[in-house]
Design a protein around this motif. Structure first.
Motif, short mmCIF file in Angstrom:
data_model
loop_
_atom_site.label_atom_id
_atom_site.label_comp_id
_atom_site.label_asym_id
_atom_site.label_seq_id
_atom_site.Cartn_x
_atom_site.Cartn_y
_atom_site.Cartn_z
N TYR A 63 35.19 -4.19 22.86
CA TYR A 63 35.30 -5.65 22.32
C TYR A 63 35.96 -6.53 23.67
O TYR A 63 35.43 -7.69 23.79
CB TYR A 63 36.29 -5.69 21.40
CG TYR A 63 37.00 -6.79 21.03
CD1 TYR A 63 36.09 -7.73 20.30
CD2 TYR A 63 38.14 -7.28 21.11
CE1 TYR A 63 36.70 -8.97 20.09
CE2 TYR A 63 38.81 -8.74 20.86
CZ TYR A 63 37.85 -9.37 20.05
OH TYR A 63 38.52 -10.82 19.99
N PHE A 67 34.17 -9.92 24.99
CA PHE A 67 35.23 -11.04 24.77
C PHE A 67 35.38 -11.76 26.35
O PHE A 67 35.16 -13.01 26.18
CB PHE A 67 36.36 -10.73 24.25
CG PHE A 67 37.33 -11.85 23.64
CD1 PHE A 67 36.74 -12.50 22.48
CD2 PHE A 67 38.35 -12.48 24.48
CE1 PHE A 67 37.45 -13.50 22.14
CE2 PHE A 67 38.97 -13.67 24.00
CZ PHE A 67 38.67 -14.08 22.89
N LYS A 73 35.16 -17.05 24.01
CA LYS A 73 35.13 -17.94 22.97
C LYS A 73 35.15 -17.22 21.56
O LYS A 73 34.87 -16.03 21.51
CB LYS A 73 33.71 -18.45 23.13
CG LYS A 73 33.51 -19.55 24.40
CD LYS A 73 32.19 -19.96 24.35
CE LYS A 73 32.05 -20.83 25.77
NZ LYS A 73 30.69 -21.15 26.13
N VAL A 74 35.50 -17.85 20.73
CA VAL A 74 35.88 -17.31 19.62
C VAL A 74 34.81 -16.58 18.84
O VAL A 74 34.79 -15.44 18.26
CB VAL A 74 36.56 -18.35 18.52
CG1 VAL A 74 36.59 -17.81 16.94
CG2 VAL A 74 37.78 -19.05 19.07
N ARG A 75 33.59 -17.11 18.87
CA ARG A 75 32.60 -16.53 18.29
C ARG A 75 31.77 -15.23 19.20
O ARG A 75 30.61 -14.77 18.72
CB ARG A 75 31.59 -17.53 17.96
CG ARG A 75 31.87 -18.59 16.81
CD ARG A 75 31.97 -18.14 15.49
NE ARG A 75 32.34 -19.10 14.59
CZ ARG A 75 33.03 -18.85 13.68
NH1 ARG A 75 33.74 -17.66 13.74
NH2 ARG A 75 33.79 -19.82 13.03
N VAL A 76 32.39 -15.04 20.31
CA VAL A 76 31.93 -14.04 21.15
C VAL A 76 32.47 -12.67 20.67
O VAL A 76 33.59 -12.54 20.33
CB VAL A 76 32.24 -14.16 22.53
CG1 VAL A 76 31.66 -13.11 23.48
CG2 VAL A 76 31.62 -15.52 23.05
N VAL A 78 31.81 -10.78 17.91
CA VAL A 78 32.07 -10.71 16.61
C VAL A 78 31.92 -9.14 16.09
O VAL A 78 32.74 -8.71 15.30
CB VAL A 78 31.49 -11.81 15.53
CG1 VAL A 78 31.62 -11.41 14.18
CG2 VAL A 78 31.85 -13.27 16.20
N SER A 79 30.73 -8.80 16.28
CA SER A 79 30.60 -7.39 15.66
C SER A 79 31.25 -6.29 16.41
O SER A 79 32.03 -5.56 15.81
CB SER A 79 29.26 -6.84 15.83
OG SER A 79 28.81 -6.90 17.13
N ARG A 81 34.49 -6.72 17.47
CA ARG A 81 35.84 -7.01 16.66
C ARG A 81 35.90 -6.37 15.42
O ARG A 81 36.58 -5.69 14.96
CB ARG A 81 35.93 -8.81 16.86
CG ARG A 81 37.62 -8.87 16.13
CD ARG A 81 37.73 -10.53 15.95
NE ARG A 81 38.86 -10.70 15.78
CZ ARG A 81 39.62 -10.49 14.71
NH1 ARG A 81 39.14 -10.04 13.53
NH2 ARG A 81 40.94 -10.88 14.49
N GLN A 82 34.68 -6.56 14.63
CA GLN A 82 34.72 -5.90 13.35
C GLN A 82 34.85 -4.41 13.59
O GLN A 82 35.54 -3.65 12.68
CB GLN A 82 33.40 -6.04 12.50
CG GLN A 82 33.41 -7.79 12.00
CD GLN A 82 32.30 -7.91 11.56
OE1 GLN A 82 31.09 -7.58 12.13
NE2 GLN A 82 32.11 -9.35 10.86
#
Length: 102
Positions: A63, A67, A73-76, A78-79, A81-82
């Motif tokens: 992650y 990132f 960036k916030v939308r970078v 995402v998977s 992070r999940q």
């Protein structure tokens, strides 16, 4: 991880809970398990705990690397992070279950 600007409050809370569970596990291993479990059982529980922590580390590296590459960036990532969130929750549950089974 607790001081990272890459995590929101939701993940910081889970990291804190994992840290507390890890401390409880270590205290349990140093007291009850050490005097009540066989050497083999103690070894297997320590190995399982180390494996859970390793998976957290690997998810964190995956992650944080993406990132950073994405210029934070916030939308970078995402998977990733999940995945990190799931791994944190699983590690916390694993450490708790290692203490409850005798």
């Amino acid at each position: 991880m607790l001081s990272s600007e890459m995590l929101g409050n939701d993940l910081i809370e889970i990291v804190g809970e994992l840290q507390a569970e890890h401390a409880r596990f270590n205290r349990w291993m140093g007291s009850f398990a050490k005097s009540s479990l066989s050497l083999e059982a103690t070894f297997h529980r320590n190995a399982a705990a180390n494996d859970a922590v390793r998976r957290v580390y690997e998810a964190w590296i995956s992650y944080s690397s993406l990132f950073e590459e994405g210029q934070r960036k916030v939308r970078v990532a995402v998977s990733e992070r999940q995945v990190l969130e799931v791994v944190l929750i699983e590690a916390k549950a694993s450490l708790a279950s290692l203490q409850s089974t005798v």
